[in-house]
Enzyme design. Sequence first.
Site, short mmCIF file in Angstrom:
data_model
loop_
_atom_site.label_atom_id
_atom_site.label_comp_id
_atom_site.label_asym_id
_atom_site.label_seq_id
_atom_site.Cartn_x
_atom_site.Cartn_y
_atom_site.Cartn_z
N LYS A 14 -7.91 36.00 65.87
CA LYS A 14 -7.39 35.61 67.19
C LYS A 14 -8.52 35.09 68.09
O LYS A 14 -8.38 34.05 68.73
CB LYS A 14 -6.72 36.82 67.89
CG LYS A 14 -5.59 37.44 67.12
CD LYS A 14 -4.98 38.61 67.86
CE LYS A 14 -5.89 39.81 68.05
NZ LYS A 14 -6.34 40.48 66.82
N ARG A 89 0.71 43.50 73.45
CA ARG A 89 0.59 44.29 72.24
C ARG A 89 1.62 45.41 72.17
O ARG A 89 1.70 46.12 71.18
CB ARG A 89 -0.79 44.95 72.24
CG ARG A 89 -1.62 44.53 71.08
CD ARG A 89 -2.95 45.20 71.21
NE ARG A 89 -3.93 44.19 71.47
CZ ARG A 89 -5.10 44.14 70.87
NH1 ARG A 89 -5.45 45.07 70.00
NH2 ARG A 89 -5.94 43.20 71.13
N ARG A 124 -18.44 41.90 60.61
CA ARG A 124 -18.48 41.11 61.85
C ARG A 124 -19.70 41.45 62.69
O ARG A 124 -20.10 42.60 62.79
CB ARG A 124 -17.22 41.38 62.68
CG ARG A 124 -17.31 40.75 64.07
CD ARG A 124 -16.00 40.68 64.78
NE ARG A 124 -15.37 41.97 65.00
CZ ARG A 124 -14.17 42.10 65.54
NH1 ARG A 124 -13.45 41.03 65.87
NH2 ARG A 124 -13.65 43.31 65.71
N ARG A 157 -19.44 45.96 66.63
CA ARG A 157 -18.55 46.62 67.57
C ARG A 157 -18.35 48.08 67.16
O ARG A 157 -18.23 48.38 65.97
CB ARG A 157 -17.21 45.89 67.63
CG ARG A 157 -17.15 44.93 68.80
CD ARG A 157 -15.96 44.04 68.79
NE ARG A 157 -14.68 44.71 68.68
CZ ARG A 157 -13.51 44.08 68.74
NH1 ARG A 157 -13.48 42.77 68.92
NH2 ARG A 157 -12.38 44.74 68.61
N ARG A 168 -6.71 51.15 63.72
CA ARG A 168 -6.27 50.00 64.54
C ARG A 168 -5.17 49.22 63.81
O ARG A 168 -4.22 48.75 64.43
CB ARG A 168 -7.47 49.08 64.83
CG ARG A 168 -8.41 49.67 65.87
CD ARG A 168 -9.79 49.04 65.83
NE ARG A 168 -9.78 47.61 66.07
CZ ARG A 168 -10.75 46.78 65.69
NH1 ARG A 168 -11.80 47.24 65.03
NH2 ARG A 168 -10.66 45.50 65.96
#
Length: 210
Positions: A14, A89, A124, A157, A168
């Site tokens: 996203k 969400r 990431r 993160r 998540r």
Amino acid sequence: MKRILLFGAPGSGKGTQGELLREKYGYLKISTGDLIREEVRKKSEIGIKAENCINEGKLVSDEIIVKMVKNRLDENPRIPGYIMDGFPRTLSQAESLSRIKVDSEIAIFLKVNEEKLIERLTSRLYCDKCGAVYNLLTNPPKVQWVCDKCGNNLTKRSDDKREVVKKRIDIFLEETLPVIEFYKQKGSFFEIEATGTIDTIFNKIEGVLS
Ligand code: AP5
Ligand code: MG
């Protein structure tokens, strides 16, 4: 005013695709994840309240999130359109958003399998100064651990640990899939298989926007 909603599980791209859309079309990109991380970084009242939720992979309260989105829109009255990355969400957030009127709205669901999501998130890298996103395997920065855009040191993160990623994903399936179903019923909805290269996926998105 045009509104593009980018849906997808954690790691579906996203943020990456939203940024490309922002660059190409000059729309405002609103990432509720980036907004809330900025509050945490500033140690604001909201940030202090939300930090545990983020670290544990839970959703932040609808009230806080909706208020942040509205503020961001109020600060930018003259935009041609906006891209939502990670909002709405929950069904309650979708209801709040539906009260903000636009001329056209398109919802895009980036579909990626769980194995790929975990692989992407555990590799990431992230810039906590400008929000740029990289990947050690597929999209590395030019200089190791240094942001191409602002020169800041890159980090991981706090919610990209494997166990938090799994949580998540579970929350996405529970809370956000019903929201996606709501937009599917509403029309102007496109599901995109989002496992190819970043460019291939961007081409597909442009295809549905044209
Ligand atoms: P948020 O920051 O929105 O996290 P998320 O939805 O879990 O999504 P991510 O940012 O992890 O993934 P992404 O889809 O943006 O993928 P990306 O482009 O980075 O939210 C974080 C937290 O904030 C939430 O858990 C919650 O606590 C809170 N929050 C936020 N919004 C909320 C809301 N509305 N309500 C309540 N709470 C909220 O890509 C991932 C990686 O893959 C990158 O390394 C990238 O380089 C790589 N990559 C991207 N595309 C490709 C590709 N095609 N091929 C290979 N690699 C790729
Ligand atoms: Mg993101």
